[in-house]
Design an enzyme around this catalytic site. Structure first.
Site, short mmCIF file in Angstrom:
data_model
loop_
_atom_site.label_atom_id
_atom_site.label_comp_id
_atom_site.label_asym_id
_atom_site.label_seq_id
_atom_site.Cartn_x
_atom_site.Cartn_y
_atom_site.Cartn_z
N ASP A 6 25.37 77.56 5.35
CA ASP A 6 26.37 77.19 6.20
C ASP A 6 26.09 77.45 7.51
O ASP A 6 25.25 78.34 7.80
CB ASP A 6 27.46 77.77 5.52
CG ASP A 6 28.78 77.37 6.69
OD1 ASP A 6 28.99 75.80 6.66
OD2 ASP A 6 29.63 77.98 7.07
N SER A 7 26.71 76.93 8.39
CA SER A 7 26.58 77.27 9.77
C SER A 7 26.78 78.37 10.14
O SER A 7 26.38 78.93 10.97
CB SER A 7 27.11 75.91 10.72
OG SER A 7 28.76 76.13 10.23
N GLY A 39 30.15 71.87 14.43
CA GLY A 39 31.24 70.91 14.42
C GLY A 39 30.98 69.78 15.32
O GLY A 39 31.05 68.74 15.10
N CYS A 69 28.40 73.19 3.88
CA CYS A 69 29.02 73.11 5.16
C CYS A 69 29.12 71.67 5.29
O CYS A 69 28.33 70.91 5.06
CB CYS A 69 27.92 73.42 6.01
SG CYS A 69 28.58 72.96 7.89
N ASN A 70 30.37 71.21 5.39
CA ASN A 70 30.65 69.67 5.44
C ASN A 70 29.96 68.85 6.54
O ASN A 70 29.40 67.76 6.45
CB ASN A 70 32.07 69.26 5.61
CG ASN A 70 33.03 69.79 4.42
OD1 ASN A 70 33.07 68.96 3.39
ND2 ASN A 70 33.50 70.95 4.48
N THR A 71 29.74 69.46 7.76
CA THR A 71 29.33 68.88 8.91
C THR A 71 27.44 68.66 8.57
O THR A 71 27.28 67.78 8.70
CB THR A 71 29.44 69.89 9.91
OG1 THR A 71 30.67 70.37 10.07
CG2 THR A 71 28.94 69.14 11.30
N GLU A 154 36.86 81.51 12.61
CA GLU A 154 35.74 82.43 13.01
C GLU A 154 36.18 83.65 13.83
O GLU A 154 35.36 84.92 13.77
CB GLU A 154 34.49 81.74 13.86
CG GLU A 154 33.98 80.69 12.88
CD GLU A 154 32.65 81.11 12.48
OE1 GLU A 154 31.76 82.04 12.87
OE2 GLU A 154 32.38 80.58 11.29
N CYS A 188 36.48 71.19 5.30
CA CYS A 188 35.78 72.06 6.13
C CYS A 188 35.80 73.25 5.39
O CYS A 188 36.90 73.75 4.86
CB CYS A 188 36.37 72.24 7.48
SG CYS A 188 35.44 73.50 8.41
N HIS A 190 35.78 76.21 6.34
CA HIS A 190 36.65 77.22 6.75
C HIS A 190 38.16 77.08 6.60
O HIS A 190 39.01 78.21 6.36
CB HIS A 190 36.56 77.23 8.45
CG HIS A 190 35.30 77.87 8.89
ND1 HIS A 190 34.04 77.17 8.51
CD2 HIS A 190 35.10 78.82 9.58
CE1 HIS A 190 33.05 77.87 9.48
NE2 HIS A 190 33.73 78.97 9.98
N1 DGL Z 1 32.18 75.05 7.84
C1 DGL Z 1 31.72 74.01 8.38
C2 DGL Z 1 32.12 72.78 7.67
O1 DGL Z 1 32.52 72.62 6.54
C3 DGL Z 1 31.95 73.55 9.76
C4 DGL Z 1 31.75 74.83 10.69
C5 DGL Z 1 30.98 74.47 12.12
O2 DGL Z 1 31.76 73.83 12.83
O3 DGL Z 1 30.12 75.18 12.09
O4 DGL Z 1 32.14 71.60 8.23
#
Ligand code: DGL
Length: 270
Positions: A6-7, A39, A69-71, A154, A188, A190
């Protein structure tokens, strides 16, 4: 080891669910904290960073990497699968977290109207819309980018009044797009940490779908169907945590995501 990338810290919400269903497997979690959040970064940066992470996880012995990570799943997965994998490690695999959710979403909504909340990158990519249309062409899907939520999580501002203000604003915006929406996807990694706030501000008829347990179940099925990958994943019940930031930074920031003490190792990606 099974690699989870993940990021930053968000993928820990996915790892937590994976560990529940695969307790004997060895996991390595990699957070690119030094370059998070992803993001609102460009396609090129997210692709380049994600590929570096995948290469790194392959190099330390992960035959399977999940982009938790979705992004990254939205902006890097397809290119890595179609362009890079054959060249860098044809026997390894990389999976994302959007398609598994898309496969299941139609089972949650009764009105056939659902909403997706995510980062600007995820929403702009339209990946959820494209994937959902493949499995559930009759669903009506609305999307809303929620750029303030990742920074608030975060920074561990879960209890801060501003967090509720933003959750309320984003949910009102998406529900205003279609009053028939009965299901909201937290797209996301988070956002599960904001589940309580979502429950508080949303009308009671709206179901909230988080990814963790769905991804865990789909990974279980994937491994059962791909014994050649499964056989290459070590199984001693150990978890390693890697970060591109300092171990101290990761240990402190991970506290809201992970409830046992962790000893992260610092690495650099290139
Ligand atoms: N947790 C990441 C996601 O699922 C996004 C976090 C980021 O913006 O780095 O998209």
């Amino acid at each position: 080891m099974l690699g989870v990338f993940d990021s930053g810290f968000g993928g820990l919400t996915i790892l937590k669910e994976l560990v529940k269903v695969l307790p004997n497997y060895d996991f390595v979690y990699l957070g690119d904290n030094a370059r998070a959040p992803y993001g609102n970064r460009s396609f090129d940066s997210i692709y380049r960073y994600s590929l570096q992470a995948v290469n790194y996880l392959f190099s330390i012995g992960c035959p399977l990497v999940i982009l938790a990570c979705n992004t990254a799943s939205a902006k890097a997965l397809r290119t890595i699968q179609q362009k890079d994998l054959q060249r860098i490690a044809p026997n390894n695999r990389v999976l994302g977290i959007i398609r598994p959710l898309a496969e299941e979403i139609g089972k949650f909504t009764e009105t056939k109207c659902a909403g997706i909340l995510g980062t600007e990158g995820t929403i702009a990519s339209k990946s959820y819309l494209l994937e959902i249309a493949k499995f559930w062409p009759d669903l009506h899907i609305e999307q809303e980018a929620c750029p303030m939520l990742v920074p608030l999580v975060e920074n561990a501002l879960l209890e801060h009044p501003a967090t509720e203000v933003f959750v309320r604003e984003y949910t009102q915006k998406i529900l205003a797009k279609n009053s028939q929406i009965d299901t909201l996807v937290l797209g996301c990694t988070h956002y599960p940490l904001l589940q309580e706030i979502f429950l508080k501000v949303l009308p009671k008829n709206i179901k909230i779908v988080s990814q963790g347990s769905i991804i865990a179940q789909k990974t279980l099925e994937y491994l059962a169907n791909h014994s050649e990958i499964d056989a290459r994943i070590s199984k001693n019940g150990k978890i390693r945590f890697l970060t591109t930031d300092s171990p101290e930074f990761f240990e402190k920031g991970a506290k809201v995501f992970w409830n046992t003490q962790i000893k992260p190792e610092s690495i650099s990606l290139q």
